[in-house]
Write a protein that holds these residues in place. Structure first.
Motif, PDB file in Angstrom:
ATOM      1  N   ASP A 254     -31.443  74.792   6.834  1.00  0.00           N
ATOM      2  CA  ASP A 254     -32.593  73.885   6.942  1.00  0.00           C
ATOM      3  C   ASP A 254     -32.537  73.093   8.247  1.00  0.00           C
ATOM      4  OD1 ASP A 254     -34.993  72.686   6.233  1.00  0.00           O
ATOM      5  OD2 ASP A 254     -34.038  71.122   5.008  1.00  0.00           O
ATOM      6  N   CYS A 255     -32.302  73.786   9.336  1.00  0.00           N
ATOM      7  CA  CYS A 255     -32.147  73.148  10.655  1.00  0.00           C
ATOM      8  C   CYS A 255     -32.802  74.017  11.704  1.00  0.00           C
ATOM      9  CB  CYS A 255     -30.665  72.973  10.976  1.00  0.00           C
ATOM     10  SG  CYS A 255     -30.337  72.186  12.572  1.00  0.00           S
ATOM     11  N   GLY A 256     -33.585  73.393  12.578  1.00  0.00           N
ATOM     12  CA  GLY A 256     -34.249  74.098  13.661  1.00  0.00           C
ATOM     13  C   GLY A 256     -33.484  74.015  14.960  1.00  0.00           C
ATOM     14  N   HIS A 257     -34.220  73.924  16.058  1.00  0.00           N
ATOM     15  CA  HIS A 257     -33.651  74.022  17.400  1.00  0.00           C
ATOM     16  C   HIS A 257     -32.873  72.777  17.819  1.00  0.00           C
ATOM     17  CE1 HIS A 257     -33.317  75.865  21.316  1.00  0.00           C
ATOM     18  NE2 HIS A 257     -33.916  74.856  21.913  1.00  0.00           N
ATOM     19  N   PHE A 258     -33.292  71.598  17.356  1.00  0.00           N
ATOM     20  CA  PHE A 258     -32.658  70.348  17.793  1.00  0.00           C
ATOM     21  C   PHE A 258     -31.570  69.928  16.800  1.00  0.00           C
ATOM     22  CE2 PHE A 258     -36.468  70.342  20.332  1.00  0.00           C
ATOM     23  CZ  PHE A 258     -36.068  69.736  21.522  1.00  0.00           C
ATOM     24  N   SER A 259     -30.579  70.780  16.637  1.00  0.00           N
ATOM     25  CA  SER A 259     -29.566  70.566  15.600  1.00  0.00           C
ATOM     26  C   SER A 259     -28.881  69.211  15.699  1.00  0.00           C
ATOM     27  CB  SER A 259     -28.520  71.680  15.659  1.00  0.00           C
ATOM     28  OG  SER A 259     -27.956  71.801  16.956  1.00  0.00           O
ATOM     29  N   ALA A 260     -28.570  68.754  16.902  1.00  0.00           N
ATOM     30  CA  ALA A 260     -27.858  67.489  17.054  1.00  0.00           C
ATOM     31  C   ALA A 260     -28.706  66.287  16.672  1.00  0.00           C
ATOM     32  CB  ALA A 260     -27.362  67.328  18.488  1.00  0.00           C
ATOM     33  N   VAL A 261     -30.030  66.466  16.650  1.00  0.00           N
ATOM     34  CA  VAL A 261     -30.939  65.402  16.215  1.00  0.00           C
ATOM     35  C   VAL A 261     -31.294  65.576  14.743  1.00  0.00           C
ATOM     36  CG1 VAL A 261     -33.170  64.287  16.646  1.00  0.00           C
ATOM     37  CG2 VAL A 261     -31.888  65.263  18.559  1.00  0.00           C
ATOM     38  N   GLU A 262     -31.461  66.822  14.315  1.00  0.00           N
ATOM     39  CA  GLU A 262     -31.845  67.092  12.928  1.00  0.00           C
ATOM     40  C   GLU A 262     -30.685  66.869  11.956  1.00  0.00           C
ATOM     41  OE1 GLU A 262     -34.237  70.707  12.369  1.00  0.00           O
ATOM     42  OE2 GLU A 262     -34.367  70.831  14.556  1.00  0.00           O
ATOM     43  N   HIS A 263     -29.495  67.323  12.333  1.00  0.00           N
ATOM     44  CA  HIS A 263     -28.314  67.182  11.473  1.00  0.00           C
ATOM     45  C   HIS A 263     -27.129  66.688  12.307  1.00  0.00           C
ATOM     46  CE1 HIS A 263     -30.058  69.046   7.866  1.00  0.00           C
ATOM     47  NE2 HIS A 263     -30.716  69.813   8.729  1.00  0.00           N
ATOM     48  N   PRO A 264     -27.212  65.453  12.806  1.00  0.00           N
ATOM     49  CA  PRO A 264     -26.173  64.962  13.720  1.00  0.00           C
ATOM     50  C   PRO A 264     -24.788  64.896  13.093  1.00  0.00           C
ATOM     51  CG  PRO A 264     -27.614  63.167  13.004  1.00  0.00           C
ATOM     52  CD  PRO A 264     -28.260  64.442  12.570  1.00  0.00           C
ATOM     53  N   ASP A 265     -24.725  64.684  11.778  1.00  0.00           N
ATOM     54  CA  ASP A 265     -23.423  64.595  11.119  1.00  0.00           C
ATOM     55  C   ASP A 265     -22.717  65.944  11.088  1.00  0.00           C
ATOM     56  OD1 ASP A 265     -25.505  65.454   9.452  1.00  0.00           O
ATOM     57  OD2 ASP A 265     -24.486  64.795   7.630  1.00  0.00           O
ATOM     58  N   VAL A 266     -23.470  67.014  10.835  1.00  0.00           N
ATOM     59  CA  VAL A 266     -22.868  68.356  10.791  1.00  0.00           C
ATOM     60  C   VAL A 266     -22.409  68.779  12.183  1.00  0.00           C
ATOM     61  CG1 VAL A 266     -23.224  70.758  10.147  1.00  0.00           C
ATOM     62  CG2 VAL A 266     -24.332  68.944   8.825  1.00  0.00           C
ATOM     63  N   VAL A 267     -23.244  68.527  13.180  1.00  0.00           N
ATOM     64  CA  VAL A 267     -22.870  68.861  14.556  1.00  0.00           C
ATOM     65  C   VAL A 267     -21.639  68.050  14.975  1.00  0.00           C
ATOM     66  CG1 VAL A 267     -23.615  68.826  16.967  1.00  0.00           C
ATOM     67  CG2 VAL A 267     -25.211  69.552  15.174  1.00  0.00           C
ATOM     68  N   ALA A 268     -21.607  66.783  14.595  1.00  0.00           N
ATOM     69  CA  ALA A 268     -20.464  65.935  14.948  1.00  0.00           C
ATOM     70  C   ALA A 268     -19.165  66.492  14.377  1.00  0.00           C
ATOM     71  CB  ALA A 268     -20.694  64.513  14.443  1.00  0.00           C
ATOM     72  N   ARG A 269     -19.212  66.999  13.162  1.00  0.00           N
ATOM     73  CA  ARG A 269     -18.008  67.560  12.555  1.00  0.00           C
ATOM     74  C   ARG A 269     -17.499  68.764  13.363  1.00  0.00           C
ATOM     75  NH1 ARG A 269     -15.925  66.020   8.060  1.00  0.00           N
ATOM     76  NH2 ARG A 269     -17.839  64.909   7.455  1.00  0.00           N
ATOM     77  N   ALA A 270     -18.423  69.609  13.809  1.00  0.00           N
ATOM     78  CA  ALA A 270     -18.022  70.756  14.632  1.00  0.00           C
ATOM     79  C   ALA A 270     -17.435  70.296  15.963  1.00  0.00           C
ATOM     80  CB  ALA A 270     -19.223  71.667  14.863  1.00  0.00           C
ATOM     81  N   LEU A 271     -17.992  69.209  16.518  1.00  0.00           N
ATOM     82  CA  LEU A 271     -17.512  68.735  17.823  1.00  0.00           C
ATOM     83  C   LEU A 271     -16.150  68.051  17.716  1.00  0.00           C
ATOM     84  CD1 LEU A 271     -20.836  67.426  19.399  1.00  0.00           C
ATOM     85  CD2 LEU A 271     -19.769  69.680  19.590  1.00  0.00           C
ATOM     86  N   VAL A 272     -15.926  67.324  16.634  1.00  0.00           N
ATOM     87  CA  VAL A 272     -14.613  66.696  16.459  1.00  0.00           C
ATOM     88  C   VAL A 272     -13.551  67.768  16.247  1.00  0.00           C
ATOM     89  CG1 VAL A 272     -13.240  65.204  14.952  1.00  0.00           C
ATOM     90  CG2 VAL A 272     -15.522  64.500  15.647  1.00  0.00           C
ATOM     91  N   ASP A 273     -13.892  68.828  15.514  1.00  0.00           N
ATOM     92  CA  ASP A 273     -12.970  69.945  15.363  1.00  0.00           C
ATOM     93  C   ASP A 273     -12.646  70.564  16.724  1.00  0.00           C
ATOM     94  OD1 ASP A 273     -11.568  72.089  13.740  1.00  0.00           O
ATOM     95  OD2 ASP A 273     -13.061  73.288  14.793  1.00  0.00           O
ATOM     96  N   LEU A 274     -13.674  70.680  17.586  1.00  0.00           N
ATOM     97  CA  LEU A 274     -13.477  71.205  18.934  1.00  0.00           C
ATOM     98  C   LEU A 274     -12.545  70.312  19.739  1.00  0.00           C
ATOM     99  CD1 LEU A 274     -14.168  73.157  21.290  1.00  0.00           C
ATOM    100  CD2 LEU A 274     -16.139  71.651  21.769  1.00  0.00           C
ATOM    101  N   VAL A 275     -12.775  69.007  19.683  1.00  0.00           N
ATOM    102  CA  VAL A 275     -11.908  68.061  20.411  1.00  0.00           C
ATOM    103  C   VAL A 275     -10.482  68.168  19.913  1.00  0.00           C
ATOM    104  CG1 VAL A 275     -11.429  65.621  20.808  1.00  0.00           C
ATOM    105  CG2 VAL A 275     -13.774  66.472  20.984  1.00  0.00           C
ATOM    106  N   ARG A 276     -10.306  68.312  18.618  1.00  0.00           N
ATOM    107  CA  ARG A 276      -8.972  68.449  18.061  1.00  0.00           C
ATOM    108  C   ARG A 276      -8.295  69.713  18.592  1.00  0.00           C
ATOM    109  NH1 ARG A 276     -10.350  68.798  13.159  1.00  0.00           N
ATOM    110  NH2 ARG A 276     -10.177  66.620  12.502  1.00  0.00           N
ATOM    111  N   ARG A 277      -9.042  70.799  18.693  1.00  0.00           N
ATOM    112  CA  ARG A 277      -8.472  72.037  19.227  1.00  0.00           C
ATOM    113  C   ARG A 277      -8.144  71.920  20.705  1.00  0.00           C
ATOM    114  NH1 ARG A 277     -11.787  76.735  18.933  1.00  0.00           N
ATOM    115  NH2 ARG A 277     -13.685  75.583  18.463  1.00  0.00           N
ATOM    116  N   VAL A 278      -8.974  71.202  21.446  1.00  0.00           N
ATOM    117  CA  VAL A 278      -8.691  70.989  22.871  1.00  0.00           C
ATOM    118  C   VAL A 278      -7.410  70.193  23.039  1.00  0.00           C
ATOM    119  CG1 VAL A 278      -9.485  69.780  24.942  1.00  0.00           C
ATOM    120  CG2 VAL A 278     -11.085  71.203  23.630  1.00  0.00           C
TER     121      VAL A 278
END
Length: 278
Positions: A254-278
């Motif tokens: 249930d998310c379109g093109h502006f994922s970081a605006v439509e579902h900022p919490d879900v995108v944030a979780r993916a980004l924190v996981d990325l930072v942890r891997r970095v």
């Protein structure tokens, strides 16, 4: 020659910055809510506070549109073949001016062209990448619409030619059809400079072919895709993720093109996981 970029510092800190590159036709403010979730989740995970930036891409928000001379060559059709490379150099210069050698680069839509080109030119400045609802391939014939949009914004001195980004269509996500989202996008678009909207499309049309670049990324990579995105949905983004060694893929229902605006919490979780891997 580098461009003038307004840097929006959402959090100060030590270590590698997380740089959030905005989409068209808005500016770096589109990342603010997502950044709030990133901070909270990173704190919960016990990560030391790291810098978070959301600069305004040249021609958006408080970053002026570069002029013809700064943009480099101008093709007969009005596009700028050198502008994306110059923009990549400008972001690296912004990073270095703040005393950093590397960043984790996050992008959505048009921002993906910048981050992909930046990796092509300066892989040494990249600690990690998140590709959100974007692609690297050129537009082909369909790109002519970008030039038509540029001409319309310039001839009318108006943001109206891109206001459709704020208007939901059949099949759009629940969030995109909500009055809150419509009002937010309308406000952000109304704040843009028509000349900057035109410049960003001419820059994007003139970009080099980048289709093979993501597969060369040898840093931690996250790929995020809204399932209702008409252009960068999982049928496009998941195969891309599979071609990038070790990339993590997140599909958002249930998310379109502006994922970081439509579902900022879900995108944030993916980004924190990325930072942890970095």
């Amino acid at each position: 020659m580098t461009f003038d970029i307004h840097n929006r510092i959402l959090r100060k800190g030590a270590g590698t910055p997380l740089i959030l590159v905005n989409a068209y036709p808005v500016d770096g403010r589109m990342w603010e809510e997502c950044a709030g979730h990133i901070m909270a989740l990173a704190d919960e995970a016990g990560l030391p506070p790291f810098p978070i930036w959301a600069p305004d891409m040249p021609g958006s928000g408080l970053s002026p549109a570069p002029g013809d001379e700064a943009s480099g060559r101008r093709a007969a059709n009005g596009s700028y073949p050198d502008a994306l490379d110059r923009m990549a150099e400008s972001y690296v210069a912004l990073l270095h001016a703040a005393g950093h050698e590397k960043a984790v680069w996050v992008c959505l839509s048009m921002g993906g062209y910048l981050v992909t080109d930046l990796y092509r030119l300066h892989p040494e400045a990249v600690a990690g990448v998140a590709l959100c609802d974007t692609m690297a391939a050129s537009d082909g014939v369909g790109g002519e619409a970008r030039l038509a949009t540029s001409d319309a914004c310039e001839s009318t001195d108006s943001v109206e030619p891109v206001m459709h980004f704020a208007k939901p269509s059949e099949g759009d996500s629940t969030v995109k059809r909500s009055p809150t989202f419509i009002a937010k996008m309308t406000r952000w678009i109304n704040d843009q400079n028509p000349a900057g909207l035109a410049w960003r499309q001419r820059m994007t049309y003139g970009r080099p072919e980048l289709a093979g670049v993501p597969e060369t990324m040898r840093v931690p990579v996250a790929v995020v895709s809204g399932e209702l995105d008409p252009t960068s949905n999982p049928t496009v983004m998941k195969p891309l993720a599979e071609r990038i060694p070790g990339a993590a893929f997140t599909a958002i229902p249930d998310c379109g093109h502006f994922s970081a605006v439509e579902h900022p919490d879900v995108v944030a979780r993916a980004l924190v996981d990325l930072v942890r891997r970095v």
